[in-house]
Design a protein around this motif. Structure first.
Motif, PDB file in Angstrom:
ATOM      1  N   LEU A 166      -4.281  31.358 -15.189  1.00  0.00           N
ATOM      2  CA  LEU A 166      -5.320  30.595 -14.512  1.00  0.00           C
ATOM      3  C   LEU A 166      -5.830  29.477 -15.399  1.00  0.00           C
ATOM      4  CD1 LEU A 166      -7.163  30.338 -12.052  1.00  0.00           C
ATOM      5  CD2 LEU A 166      -8.718  31.967 -13.117  1.00  0.00           C
ATOM      6  N   LEU A 199      -5.893  25.533 -14.797  1.00  0.00           N
ATOM      7  CA  LEU A 199      -7.147  24.779 -14.852  1.00  0.00           C
ATOM      8  C   LEU A 199      -6.986  23.547 -15.728  1.00  0.00           C
ATOM      9  CD1 LEU A 199     -10.200  24.512 -14.293  1.00  0.00           C
ATOM     10  CD2 LEU A 199     -10.620  26.032 -16.207  1.00  0.00           C
ATOM     11  N   GLY A 227      -6.651  20.914 -13.087  1.00  0.00           N
ATOM     12  CA  GLY A 227      -8.080  20.691 -12.862  1.00  0.00           C
ATOM     13  C   GLY A 227      -8.715  19.613 -13.726  1.00  0.00           C
ATOM     14  N   ILE A 277       2.148  35.079  -8.501  1.00  0.00           N
ATOM     15  CA  ILE A 277       3.428  34.414  -8.386  1.00  0.00           C
ATOM     16  C   ILE A 277       4.381  35.171  -7.484  1.00  0.00           C
ATOM     17  CG2 ILE A 277       5.405  33.658  -9.768  1.00  0.00           C
ATOM     18  CD1 ILE A 277       3.281  33.099 -11.952  1.00  0.00           C
ATOM     19  N   THR A 300       3.371  36.340  -4.717  1.00  0.00           N
ATOM     20  CA  THR A 300       2.642  36.156  -3.452  1.00  0.00           C
ATOM     21  C   THR A 300       1.638  37.260  -3.136  1.00  0.00           C
ATOM     22  OG1 THR A 300       4.119  37.252  -1.862  1.00  0.00           O
ATOM     23  CG2 THR A 300       4.696  35.041  -2.523  1.00  0.00           C
ATOM     24  N   THR A 351      -6.175  34.686  -8.317  1.00  0.00           N
ATOM     25  CA  THR A 351      -5.508  33.458  -8.753  1.00  0.00           C
ATOM     26  C   THR A 351      -4.731  32.822  -7.599  1.00  0.00           C
ATOM     27  OG1 THR A 351      -5.288  34.418 -10.946  1.00  0.00           O
ATOM     28  CG2 THR A 351      -3.942  32.501 -10.469  1.00  0.00           C
ATOM     29  N   TYR A 352      -4.110  33.663  -6.782  1.00  0.00           N
ATOM     30  CA  TYR A 352      -3.374  33.195  -5.615  1.00  0.00           C
ATOM     31  C   TYR A 352      -4.318  32.480  -4.654  1.00  0.00           C
ATOM     32  CZ  TYR A 352      -0.692  33.779  -1.252  1.00  0.00           C
ATOM     33  OH  TYR A 352      -0.046  33.594  -0.064  1.00  0.00           O
ATOM     34  N   ASN A 383      -5.207  29.083  -5.960  1.00  0.00           N
ATOM     35  CA  ASN A 383      -4.121  28.125  -5.806  1.00  0.00           C
ATOM     36  C   ASN A 383      -3.943  27.711  -4.346  1.00  0.00           C
ATOM     37  OD1 ASN A 383      -2.252  26.493  -6.985  1.00  0.00           O
ATOM     38  ND2 ASN A 383      -0.724  28.081  -7.365  1.00  0.00           N
ATOM     39  N   ALA A 384      -4.112  28.672  -3.447  1.00  0.00           N
ATOM     40  CA  ALA A 384      -3.972  28.363  -2.024  1.00  0.00           C
ATOM     41  C   ALA A 384      -5.022  27.339  -1.602  1.00  0.00           C
ATOM     42  CB  ALA A 384      -4.086  29.634  -1.192  1.00  0.00           C
ATOM     43  N   GLN A 400      -6.765  25.254  -3.571  1.00  0.00           N
ATOM     44  CA  GLN A 400      -6.656  23.949  -4.244  1.00  0.00           C
ATOM     45  C   GLN A 400      -5.507  23.129  -3.691  1.00  0.00           C
ATOM     46  OE1 GLN A 400      -4.725  22.040  -6.371  1.00  0.00           O
ATOM     47  NE2 GLN A 400      -3.062  23.417  -6.906  1.00  0.00           N
ATOM     48  N   SER A 401      -4.380  23.788  -3.341  1.00  0.00           N
ATOM     49  CA  SER A 401      -3.235  23.005  -2.888  1.00  0.00           C
ATOM     50  C   SER A 401      -3.390  22.555  -1.440  1.00  0.00           C
ATOM     51  CB  SER A 401      -1.933  23.787  -3.075  1.00  0.00           C
ATOM     52  OG  SER A 401      -1.991  25.005  -2.381  1.00  0.00           O
ATOM     53  N   PHE A 402      -4.335  23.178  -0.712  1.00  0.00           N
ATOM     54  CA  PHE A 402      -4.552  22.762   0.666  1.00  0.00           C
ATOM     55  C   PHE A 402      -5.602  21.654   0.750  1.00  0.00           C
ATOM     56  CE2 PHE A 402      -4.094  23.396   5.140  1.00  0.00           C
ATOM     57  CZ  PHE A 402      -5.328  23.115   5.694  1.00  0.00           C
ATOM     58  N   TYR A 403      -6.675  21.811  -0.027  1.00  0.00           N
ATOM     59  CA  TYR A 403      -7.782  20.858   0.041  1.00  0.00           C
ATOM     60  C   TYR A 403      -7.783  19.834  -1.093  1.00  0.00           C
ATOM     61  CZ  TYR A 403      -9.956  24.094   3.378  1.00  0.00           C
ATOM     62  OH  TYR A 403     -10.244  24.897   4.449  1.00  0.00           O
ATOM     63  N   PHE A 404      -6.878  19.971  -2.025  1.00  0.00           N
ATOM     64  CA  PHE A 404      -6.809  19.081  -3.193  1.00  0.00           C
ATOM     65  C   PHE A 404      -8.076  19.185  -4.041  1.00  0.00           C
ATOM     66  CE2 PHE A 404      -3.207  18.118  -1.152  1.00  0.00           C
ATOM     67  CZ  PHE A 404      -3.125  17.004  -0.334  1.00  0.00           C
ATOM     68  N   PRO A 420      -8.400  21.091  -7.234  1.00  0.00           N
ATOM     69  CA  PRO A 420      -7.992  21.982  -8.326  1.00  0.00           C
ATOM     70  C   PRO A 420      -9.118  22.341  -9.290  1.00  0.00           C
ATOM     71  CG  PRO A 420      -7.020  19.791  -8.586  1.00  0.00           C
ATOM     72  CD  PRO A 420      -7.626  19.828  -7.245  1.00  0.00           C
ATOM     73  N   PHE A 421      -9.928  21.353  -9.702  1.00  0.00           N
ATOM     74  CA  PHE A 421     -10.967  21.671 -10.690  1.00  0.00           C
ATOM     75  C   PHE A 421     -11.964  22.668 -10.126  1.00  0.00           C
ATOM     76  CE2 PHE A 421     -13.444  21.218 -14.368  1.00  0.00           C
ATOM     77  CZ  PHE A 421     -14.768  21.198 -13.994  1.00  0.00           C
ATOM     78  N   PHE A 468     -10.210  26.292  -9.485  1.00  0.00           N
ATOM     79  CA  PHE A 468      -9.857  27.089 -10.656  1.00  0.00           C
ATOM     80  C   PHE A 468     -11.079  27.438 -11.497  1.00  0.00           C
ATOM     81  CE2 PHE A 468      -5.656  27.376  -9.636  1.00  0.00           C
ATOM     82  CZ  PHE A 468      -4.960  26.183  -9.587  1.00  0.00           C
ATOM     83  N   ALA A 492     -12.689  30.400  -9.789  1.00  0.00           N
ATOM     84  CA  ALA A 492     -11.889  31.605 -10.029  1.00  0.00           C
ATOM     85  C   ALA A 492     -12.123  32.133 -11.443  1.00  0.00           C
ATOM     86  CB  ALA A 492     -10.414  31.306  -9.811  1.00  0.00           C
ATOM     87  N   PRO A 497      -2.390  16.982  -5.074  1.00  0.00           N
ATOM     88  CA  PRO A 497      -3.725  16.928  -5.693  1.00  0.00           C
ATOM     89  C   PRO A 497      -3.765  15.930  -6.846  1.00  0.00           C
ATOM     90  CG  PRO A 497      -3.052  19.194  -5.349  1.00  0.00           C
ATOM     91  CD  PRO A 497      -1.859  18.346  -5.044  1.00  0.00           C
ATOM     92  N   GLN A 541       3.136  27.516  -0.430  1.00  0.00           N
ATOM     93  CA  GLN A 541       1.709  27.342  -0.689  1.00  0.00           C
ATOM     94  C   GLN A 541       1.439  25.850  -0.865  1.00  0.00           C
ATOM     95  OE1 GLN A 541       0.042  29.131  -4.349  1.00  0.00           O
ATOM     96  NE2 GLN A 541      -1.128  30.440  -2.977  1.00  0.00           N
ATOM     97  N   GLN A 571       2.946  33.147   1.288  1.00  0.00           N
ATOM     98  CA  GLN A 571       2.984  31.789   0.752  1.00  0.00           C
ATOM     99  C   GLN A 571       3.642  31.799  -0.621  1.00  0.00           C
ATOM    100  OE1 GLN A 571      -0.665  29.474   0.962  1.00  0.00           O
ATOM    101  NE2 GLN A 571      -1.501  31.033   2.316  1.00  0.00           N
TER     102      GLN A 571
END
Lengths: 215, 221, 276
Positions: free
Chosen positions: A64, A68, A72, B165, B167, B172-173, B176-177, B179-183, B185-186, B189, B192, C83, C144, C171
């Motif tokens: 993680l 990040l 991030g 990893i 699935t 953590t999954y 990632n789900a 962040q990758s959908f809504y963009f 990441p910061f 994560f 989390a 992203p 994903q 995913q």
């Protein structure tokens, strides 16, 4: 089971793993020392920040934390390539653990010695160089080496940001051949062998340090 | 530099579910390896050198396998040998197998701290094998090694993040789900990481509380 | 002393490592453009023995020839590409990204470089799935952060029409893992764009079989940060040129094994809807 070319490919990945791990260790050990010194000298704001950082990073799973740092941090303006991010993330992570190791050793240096050094007129820098450091690096060595093996063991985390280390290579081979058993088994063996060598070396080192310096 | 915390707020249920999965997977695996670990500790302290050395080698090698590789192996490679586990079973198997070696080592280490005379006396009176471990050794080390087990649980929780990893919808999954959908990441994560921090902090608190109880049991209130 | 050294080192790293995308003027001033591609997206981008190959990579080679600046390429997993472009870390996602409504909120797209309607792939000989309605209750594999995930609501609506419902969804980080799980019977079908699936099936015709289309007609294009009109014009001019001089067609035939002669000149949302 595994073609020679593929084995060489995996070894190439192993080389990347080792290179990135070594760079992270080279950065993380001194950084950890720096953090522990900041806390030991009770520097006002920075000391608390270091304590919070240390606690925070040690609780974060490496995978993680790597994500990040790579995905991030650009939002804060710091954008790193996958390889640089991998080294940075692993270094920052190991530094937090190393800081605790150094801190324990620093606390073990008898107060008497520090007082005597000050009475004799030694400055902080000289005291550190001639009195404190020679003791603490010997005391910390076994734990530091143990932390190094933990770093290499956690290094597969860098595969998720695209670094082509041993783990990602094994994945790539499995993706092309649809025969995942050989590459994953070989990768497991390569990691285990490397780590075992380190563990054996660490034990030998610990014994010698104890014998020579009667710790 | 605008942050979209509103997205995180909206997806909080997903984070919560991920956190719950991380927690229960680690807890169940820890419980299972606490049951199996002492069994593995026995050969480690065997008086027969061959048994001792062989088991030592096995435990040492087992502790040198990276968790992600083990997870990949159990999930993707075992089907080639006819063993096809679903992701939850594969997760528990990987976590338990991985953790048992560490528990065995912890038990062995704590056992070595007990006065040697005690073990000898127990053996002389007739306690051997697993009865020795269960009735004499475990009750004492359980109190003394509480913090060490707690630390191991924290390690396990962190290692469980690798299961994302394969699935498994743990924390953590989920991060990632989202962040990758809504963009984001910061935001994703960071949240989390804070949740893991809270979870590990909780474990540490429980350890401290149980340490207090252990003191009272041992020495009286 | 040590603390000063550390502070200095950190500052150097921060300054040196900071890259931020911008308009075409910024790129020209900087002297280089940063593009991001994926490492596991055949036939558009993939890596063989350390060399990046594929349709997008071939176009990148042509772009390098005509660009008045250097182009640096970063190869990373899919979950980091869009992203990264949205946040300004990369200038262009030089990746065949499917144009979806959700993505259009945060990114702008060039004219399409291929059609990329979604479809599903199943195990060869799996008679339980003969048509779309048989996906009712089946376990599906998607990526994903992928368009395959974003097409699921449309699939669900389709299944409802025939009295069915969406099964469980797994995913994956990369499609290669999804395909492996398809072989291992953990998923019953994997959803991806039809070009990539055709490539997969041509490589392993005895293992996989192509199913029907899922969702509306959709297109793949390169993505840039929102509000970068000069950069978009630059890229569109390049792509239009490749179309008119026949290079696009040639590369499509070589890499995609199918040519798209009638791609729209503007990016379009799924179902041939104009961008908002």
């Amino acid at each position: 089971m595994l073609r020679w070319a593929t084995l060489l490919d995996l070894l190439h990945g192993a080389g990347t793993t080792l290179l990135i791990s070594l760079l992270a260790i080279a950065l993380g050990v001194p950084l950890g020392l720096g953090i522990s010194l900041v806390r030991a000298r009770r520097v006002p704001v920075l000391g608390t920040l270091c304590a919070v950082y240390s606690s925070f990073v040690r609780a974060a799973p490496v995978v993680l934390f790597v994500m990040l740092v790579f995905f991030g941090l650009p939002a804060l303006g710091l954008s790193l390539s996958p390889y640089v991010a991998a080294v940075a993330a692993l270094a920052l992570n190991t530094a937090a653990f190393n800081a605790e190791i150094w801190r324990a050793a620093i606390l073990d240096v008898p107060r008497v010695q520090l007082d005597a050094a000050r009475a004799m007129g030694m400055t902080g820098g000289v005291t550190f160089r001639r009195i404190v450091f020679p003791q603490i690096w010997r005391m910390s060595l076994p734990a530091l080496v143990s932390e190094m093996t933990l770093l290499i063991k956690a290094s597969p985390a860098i595969a998720v940001i695209g670094v082509v280390d041993l783990t990602r290579k094994a994945r790539q081979v499995a993706a092309v051949t649809y025969a995942p058993l050989p590459p994953f088994f070989t990768a497991m063996v390569l990691y285990a062998v490397t780590l075992m060598l380190l563990v054996v070396a660490a034990r030998g080192l610990e014994r010698r340090v104890r014998a020579r310096y009667a710790l | 530099m605008s942050f979209r915390w509103d997205v995180i707020w909206r997806e909080l249920p997903q984070f919560g579910l991920g956190l719950a999965n991380s927690a229960w997977l680690s807890a169940v695996a820890m419980a299972l390896s606490l049951l199996l670990g002492p069994w593995l500790a026995l050969p480690l302290v065997s008086r027969r050198p061959v048994v001792r050395r062989a088991s030592r080698a096995i435990v040492d090698v087992a502790r040198c396998v990276p968790f992600l590789l083990l997870a990949y192996f159990v999930y993707f490679a075992l089907p080639a040998l006819g063993v096809r586990l679903d992701k939850w079973t594969a997760s528990l198997v990987t976590l338990t197998v991985y953790n048992t070696a560490y528990i065995a080592e912890i038990v062995r280490g704590a056992w070595a701290q007990l006065p040697a005379g005690q073990t000898e006396a127990a053996r002389a009176v007739g306690f051997t094998g697993f009865r020795l471990v269960r009735r004499i050794v475990l009750p004492q080390i359980a109190l003394a090694a509480g913090p060490v087990f707690g630390n191991q649980l924290i390690q396990l929780i962190k290692d469980s993040a690798f299961l994302s990893i394969i699935t498994v919808p743990e924390l953590t999954y989920a991060a990632n789900a989202v962040q990758s959908f809504y963009f984001v990441p910061f935001e994703s994560f960071t949240v989390a990481t804070l949740l893991y921090w809270a979870l590990c902090g909780g474990v540490e608190q429980v350890v401290r509380w149980s340490e207090g109880r252990a003191q009272r049991i041992r020495y009286g209130a | 002393m040590l603390i000063h050294a550390i502070a200095m080192a950190v500052t150097v790293v921060v300054v040196a490592g900071t890259a931020s995308a911008g308009s075409l003027e910024d790129i020209k001033k900087r002297g280089y453009m940063i593009v991001a591609t994926e490492d596991d997206y055949p036939p558009f981008e993939f890596v063989v023995d350390g060399k990046p190959l594929g349709y997008d990579h071939a176009l990148l080679a042509l772009l390098r020839k005509m660009a008045p600046f250097e182009i640096r390429q970063e190869i990373l997993p899919w979950q980091g590409i869009l992203p990264g472009v949205a946040s300004g870390k990369y200038d262009v996602a030089l990746s065949a990204a499917v144009i979806t409504d959700e993505r259009a909120k945060s990114l702008d797209f060039t004219q399409p470089i291929a059609e990329s309607t979604m479809a599903y792939v199943k195990r060869k000989g799996d008679a339980s799935i003969a048509s779309l309605k048989d996906l009712n209750g089946k376990t599906l594999g998607v990526q994903q952060g992928g368009a395959s995930f974003q097409v699921l609501p449309e699939l669900e609506a389709e299944l409802k029409k025939t009295g069915g419902k969406l099964g469980s969804v797994m995913q994956y980080g990369a499609f290669s893992e999804a395909y492996q799980d398809l072989v291992n019977r953990r998923v019953d079908a994997v959803i991806h764009n039809i070009v990539s699936l055709s490539t997969l099936i041509s490589e392993k015709p005895d293992v996989f079989e192509l199913g029907q289309r899922v969702g509306r007609k959709s297109y793949a294009a390169w993505a840039v940060q929102k509000n970068s009109p000069s950069l978009l014009t630059f890229l569109n001019e390049f792509l239009a040129q490749q179309r008119s001089n026949g290079s696009a067609r040639e590369l499509q035939a070589r890499w995609l094994k199918i040519t798209f002669d009638d791609l729209p000149k503007q990016p379009l949302l799924p179902g041939d809807r104009p961008m908002k």
